[in-house]
Write a protein that holds these residues in place. Structure first.
Motif, mmCIF file in Angstrom:
data_model
loop_
_atom_site.group_PDB
_atom_site.id
_atom_site.type_symbol
_atom_site.label_atom_id
_atom_site.label_comp_id
_atom_site.label_asym_id
_atom_site.label_seq_id
_atom_site.Cartn_x
_atom_site.Cartn_y
_atom_site.Cartn_z
ATOM 1 N N LEU A 11 5.255 7.252 -1.433
ATOM 2 C CA LEU A 11 6.104 6.051 -1.494
ATOM 3 C C LEU A 11 5.238 4.813 -1.685
ATOM 4 O O LEU A 11 4.097 4.765 -1.230
ATOM 5 N N ASN A 12 5.823 3.804 -2.316
ATOM 6 C CA ASN A 12 5.109 2.540 -2.425
ATOM 7 C C ASN A 12 5.503 1.621 -1.274
ATOM 8 O O ASN A 12 6.292 2.012 -0.401
ATOM 9 N N GLU A 13 4.987 0.399 -1.293
ATOM 10 C CA GLU A 13 5.236 -0.532 -0.187
ATOM 11 C C GLU A 13 6.693 -0.966 -0.102
ATOM 12 O O GLU A 13 7.141 -1.442 0.936
ATOM 13 N N ASN A 14 7.457 -0.780 -1.177
ATOM 14 C CA ASN A 14 8.884 -1.114 -1.178
ATOM 15 C C ASN A 14 9.758 0.070 -0.794
ATOM 16 O O ASN A 14 10.977 -0.001 -0.926
ATOM 17 N N ASP A 15 9.130 1.151 -0.387
ATOM 18 C CA ASP A 15 9.838 2.367 0.031
ATOM 19 C C ASP A 15 10.442 3.139 -1.150
ATOM 20 O O ASP A 15 11.350 3.935 -0.964
ATOM 21 N N ASP A 16 9.949 2.874 -2.347
ATOM 22 C CA ASP A 16 10.399 3.605 -3.525
ATOM 23 C C ASP A 16 9.614 4.910 -3.637
ATOM 24 O O ASP A 16 8.397 4.932 -3.436
ATOM 25 N N VAL A 17 10.293 5.985 -3.982
ATOM 26 C CA VAL A 17 9.638 7.279 -4.160
ATOM 27 C C VAL A 17 8.889 7.270 -5.484
ATOM 28 O O VAL A 17 9.477 7.050 -6.542
ATOM 29 N N LEU A 18 7.585 7.515 -5.404
ATOM 30 C CA LEU A 18 6.751 7.570 -6.605
ATOM 31 C C LEU A 18 6.573 9.001 -7.094
ATOM 32 O O LEU A 18 6.470 9.244 -8.294
ATOM 33 N N HIS A 19 6.514 9.946 -6.145
ATOM 34 C CA HIS A 19 6.328 11.356 -6.521
ATOM 35 C C HIS A 19 6.691 12.249 -5.340
ATOM 36 O O HIS A 19 6.535 11.844 -4.186
ATOM 37 N N ARG A 20 7.158 13.463 -5.658
ATOM 38 C CA ARG A 20 7.456 14.481 -4.646
ATOM 39 C C ARG A 20 6.658 15.735 -4.952
ATOM 40 O O ARG A 20 6.597 16.171 -6.100
ATOM 41 N N PHE A 21 6.111 16.304 -3.911
ATOM 42 C CA PHE A 21 5.478 17.612 -3.996
ATOM 43 C C PHE A 21 6.304 18.544 -3.120
ATOM 44 O O PHE A 21 6.387 18.343 -1.912
ATOM 45 N N MET A 51 0.848 -1.184 0.000
ATOM 46 C CA MET A 51 0.000 0.000 0.000
ATOM 47 C C MET A 51 0.892 1.246 0.000
ATOM 48 O O MET A 51 1.864 1.325 0.737
ATOM 49 N N ASN A 52 0.542 2.205 -0.820
ATOM 50 C CA ASN A 52 1.286 3.457 -0.867
ATOM 51 C C ASN A 52 1.061 4.264 0.404
ATOM 52 O O ASN A 52 0.053 4.107 1.082
ATOM 53 N N ARG A 53 2.031 5.130 0.693
ATOM 54 C CA ARG A 53 1.903 5.995 1.869
ATOM 55 C C ARG A 53 2.506 7.359 1.576
ATOM 56 O O ARG A 53 3.264 7.517 0.616
ATOM 57 N N LEU A 54 2.180 8.309 2.420
ATOM 58 C CA LEU A 54 2.695 9.667 2.288
ATOM 59 C C LEU A 54 3.587 9.999 3.468
ATOM 60 O O LEU A 54 3.272 9.666 4.607
ATOM 61 N N GLU A 55 4.700 10.670 3.176
ATOM 62 C CA GLU A 55 5.539 11.233 4.221
ATOM 63 C C GLU A 55 5.515 12.746 4.027
ATOM 64 O O GLU A 55 5.727 13.243 2.914
ATOM 65 N N TYR A 56 5.246 13.459 5.118
ATOM 66 C CA TYR A 56 5.151 14.913 5.058
ATOM 67 C C TYR A 56 6.281 15.509 5.893
ATOM 68 O O TYR A 56 6.377 15.252 7.097
ATOM 69 N N TYR A 57 7.136 16.288 5.238
ATOM 70 C CA TYR A 57 8.276 16.924 5.903
ATOM 71 C C TYR A 57 7.972 18.399 6.100
ATOM 72 O O TYR A 57 7.573 19.085 5.159
ATOM 73 N N LYS A 58 8.191 18.850 7.334
ATOM 74 C CA LYS A 58 7.806 20.199 7.730
ATOM 75 C C LYS A 58 8.750 20.692 8.815
ATOM 76 O O LYS A 58 9.650 19.969 9.249
ATOM 77 N N ALA A 59 8.523 21.932 9.261
ATOM 78 C CA ALA A 59 9.258 22.492 10.395
ATOM 79 C C ALA A 59 8.335 23.458 11.124
ATOM 80 O O ALA A 59 7.434 24.061 10.514
ATOM 81 N N GLU A 60 8.560 23.596 12.400
ATOM 82 C CA GLU A 60 7.722 24.471 13.229
ATOM 83 C C GLU A 60 7.799 25.927 12.761
ATOM 84 O O GLU A 60 6.821 26.653 12.794
ATOM 85 N N TRP A 61 8.953 26.346 12.294
ATOM 86 C CA TRP A 61 9.189 27.730 11.895
ATOM 87 C C TRP A 61 8.732 28.040 10.467
ATOM 88 O O TRP A 61 8.829 29.166 10.003
ATOM 89 N N CYS A 62 8.210 27.050 9.766
ATOM 90 C CA CYS A 62 7.858 27.170 8.342
ATOM 91 C C CYS A 62 6.385 27.544 8.162
ATOM 92 O O CYS A 62 5.500 26.713 8.385
ATOM 93 N N GLY A 63 6.129 28.772 7.760
ATOM 94 C CA GLY A 63 4.754 29.235 7.539
ATOM 95 C C GLY A 63 3.996 28.417 6.503
ATOM 96 O O GLY A 63 2.863 27.991 6.747
ATOM 97 N N PRO A 64 4.569 28.180 5.316
ATOM 98 C CA PRO A 64 3.872 27.367 4.319
ATOM 99 C C PRO A 64 3.570 25.944 4.810
ATOM 100 O O PRO A 64 2.567 25.349 4.416
ATOM 101 N N CYS A 65 4.415 25.426 5.684
ATOM 102 C CA CYS A 65 4.167 24.090 6.248
ATOM 103 C C CYS A 65 2.885 24.087 7.070
ATOM 104 O O CYS A 65 2.090 23.140 6.999
ATOM 105 N N HIS A 66 2.679 25.137 7.854
ATOM 106 C CA HIS A 66 1.453 25.241 8.651
ATOM 107 C C HIS A 66 0.233 25.340 7.744
ATOM 108 O O HIS A 66 -0.811 24.757 8.020
ATOM 109 N N TYR A 67 0.380 26.077 6.651
ATOM 110 C CA TYR A 67 -0.708 26.216 5.684
ATOM 111 C C TYR A 67 -1.078 24.854 5.091
ATOM 112 O O TYR A 67 -2.251 24.538 4.924
ATOM 113 N N MET A 68 -0.086 24.046 4.786
ATOM 114 C CA MET A 68 -0.320 22.760 4.125
ATOM 115 C C MET A 68 -0.749 21.650 5.074
ATOM 116 O O MET A 68 -1.361 20.669 4.641
ATOM 117 N N GLU A 69 -0.450 21.771 6.344
ATOM 118 C CA GLU A 69 -0.610 20.671 7.292
ATOM 119 C C GLU A 69 -2.000 20.030 7.262
ATOM 120 O O GLU A 69 -2.135 18.817 7.080
#
Length: 82
Positions: free
Chosen positions: A59-69, A1-19
């Motif tokens: 990412l897919n179930e094999n931990d391969d990156v399928l796409h980056r935003f 099963m595919n999954r999403l990883e979301y990378y952010k930071a507390e100090w990042c305004g756009p990150c809060h917008y996207m969360e």
């Protein structure tokens, strides 16, 4: 099963917008979502080659990156890819 990883930071305004939008996309697509603060998870961010935030990685179930935003994206645009 595919999954999403979301990378952010507390100090990042756009990150809060996207969360909440990222959470809604993951829920509607029935994808597992993992959220990482790059300040607390530097090693993983380096491993995943995260050079800018916010960043959402599909990412897919094999931990391969399928796409980056990188940066701010509308949920409808993310949904088209996943």
């Amino acid at each position: 099963m595919n999954r999403l990883e979301y990378y952010k930071a507390e100090w990042c305004g756009p990150c809060h917008y996207m969360e909440e939008r990222v959470r809604q996309v993951a829920e509607s697509a029935k994808l597992e979502l993992e959220e990482f603060n790059i300040d607390a998870h530097k090693d993983l961010a380096i491993k995943r080659k995260v050079i800018a935030i916010p960043q959402l990685i599909l990412l897919n179930e094999n931990d391969d990156v399928l796409h980056r935003f990188i940066g701010v994206h509308e949920p409808k645009d993310i949904k088209k890819v996943i």
